[in-house]
Design an enzyme around this catalytic site. Structure first.
Site, PDB file in Angstrom:
ATOM      1  N   SER A 171       0.828  -1.204   0.000  1.00 51.56           N
ATOM      2  CA  SER A 171       0.000   0.000   0.000  1.00 51.56           C
ATOM      3  C   SER A 171       0.864   1.256   0.000  1.00 51.56           C
ATOM      4  CB  SER A 171      -0.911   0.014   1.238  1.00 51.56           C
ATOM      5  OG  SER A 171      -1.750  -1.114   1.254  1.00 51.56           O
ATOM      6  N   GLU A 253      -0.266  -3.777  14.845  1.00 50.19           N
ATOM      7  CA  GLU A 253      -1.261  -3.417  13.830  1.00 50.19           C
ATOM      8  C   GLU A 253      -2.668  -3.339  14.397  1.00 50.19           C
ATOM      9  OE1 GLU A 253      -0.786  -4.317   9.376  1.00 50.19           O
ATOM     10  OE2 GLU A 253      -0.224  -6.154  10.384  1.00 50.19           O
TER      11      GLU A 253
END
Length: 401
Positions: A171, A253
């Site tokens: 990303s 995360e």
């Protein structure tokens, strides 16, 4: 448990709300609601400038442990970070382009990096000036990171590593200044042994190539990244101990970011419910209505679970449980988004004409449906999360290979 916020948190809420109202003006106001998962291609230029505005306000790096305020950022408690995230989402502020550096790389440097590395990289992240991407997954080694084949060899002339290989599903790679890369630095090593956590500058013409990956929704927020002798001058942790660093990063995360994500989910659910109400069906489908109610109830449950585990360091299964919950929930929401529309949702791009990008003809519900097909795969597939819970929490035998 008491999930309410204290007086200090409510004071922060008012301050955050006022700051956002004062600064979300002009070009920033035009970028409201742009960006985020499935829409990372939107307004990148304006969002990058907005990142610097957040840095000037001290809103980046609020939760960095062992570095409270050292790089100009405000220091907020866990509940304070949740309050800021809620107000940020409520204001429909632009989707963050610096979240990988702030929430993944920076805490990893604080935990495993040297003081020189922290002094070198954290200020740029805190100011919103340097953007990062993550070089983990590879073709054939997605959720199973121990199977990576990207290799790095140390150059005897300058001591830097030369990285060669391919990463995928990266990303923001087209816009990032740096990439943290998990690579094999010990020839002949297997699985999690012999890996190192390297920091690679992306501006290396002829040595790094980024190729966008076109998705079903027509967007290209993910990329393939090819390294051909790219220079990596920094190793986080000791050489060969990259697996420990990489696993420590993955544990970061989840947490506050999960709660932030759920605020966006609530907005999407509200939009789907409104579409259902606007359908004007004389005889509402009780099954469909029941599924919408269940989505609402499950979202509330996910929030309470995230608050319950917020800051927990002694529950190895918490991140995997959270991923399983939201991945399946969001995918089901995407299915509901088109079901409440009926036959109209199956139509092709209404405004599309030859020569225009395909995604311009998709409405929000169609894009939500297409993007959420990947929710149970990216960020660690459901299969991998269930294995982690089975092996590390329940003590069951490891999966045979």
């Amino acid at each position: 448990m008491d999930f309410s916020f204290g007086d200090g948190d409510e004071e922060l809420r008012g301050r955050a709300r006022a700051w956002l109202a004062e600064h979300l003006v002009g070009p920033y106001a035009q970028a409201r609601g742009l960006g985020g998962p499935g829409s990372e291609h939107e307004g990148v230029g304006a969002r990058r400038v907005w990142e610097r505005e957040l840095g000037r306000g001290g809103w980046i790096g609020q939760g960095w442990e062992a570095a409270p305020g050292a790089y100009g950022q405000q220091r907020l408690s866990l509940t304070g970070q949740v309050v800021w995230a809620e107000e940020y989402a409520a204001a429909r502020a632009p989707g963050r382009v610096g979240h990988i550096g702030e929430n993944l790389l920076a805490p990893t440097l604080i935990a495993y990096g040297s003081q020189d590395q922290r002094d070198r990289f954290l200020p740029g992240i805190a100011r919103g000036e340097e953007l990062w991407c993550q070089g983990y997954s590879e073709p054939g080694a997605g959720s199973d990171l121990a199977g990576i084949r990207t290799a790095a060899v140390r150059d005897r002339a300058d001591g830097a590593f030369r990285v060669t290989g391919q990463k995928i599903w990266t990303s923001l790679a087209r816009d990032a200044d740096w990439c943290f890369v998990l690579a094999r630095t010990e020839p002949g090593s297997r699985r999690h042994r012999g890996l190192s956590f390297l920091l690679v500058r992306m501006d290396q013409p002829g040595r790094i190539e980024v190729r966008p990956i076109r998705q079903m929704s027509g967007t290209s927020e993910f990329n393939e990244v090819f390294f051909d002798g790219a220079v990596a001058a920094e190793v986080v942790g000791a050489q060969g101990e990259g697996w420990t660093v990489a696993m420590g990063l993955l544990a970061l995360e989840r947490g506050v970011s999960t709660l932030v994500q759920q605020i966006g989910f609530a907005t999407e659910l509200e939009r789907v419910v409104q579409a259902y109400a606007a359908s004007g069906a004389a005889d509402p489908d009780p099954v469909l209505r029941g599924r919408l109610v269940r989505q609402w109830a499950e979202l509330r449950t996910m929030r309470w679970n995230a608050l319950r585990t917020l800051g927990s360091t002694d529950d190895p299964g918490a991140p995997s449980v959270a991923k399983l919950l939201w991945g399946g929930w969001h995918r089901r929401l995407g299915e509901l988004a088109v079901e409440v529309r009926g036959a109209a949702a199956s139509a092709g791009p209404g405004a599309w004409e030859p020569g225009l990008p395909y995604e311009l003809g998709l409405d929000e519900e169609q894009r939500l449906f297409l993007f959420t097909r990947a929710d149970t795969i990216y960020g660690g597939s459901d299969e991998i999360q269930r294995n982690i819970i089975a092996e590390r929490v329940l003590g069951l035998p490891k999966e045979s290979r």
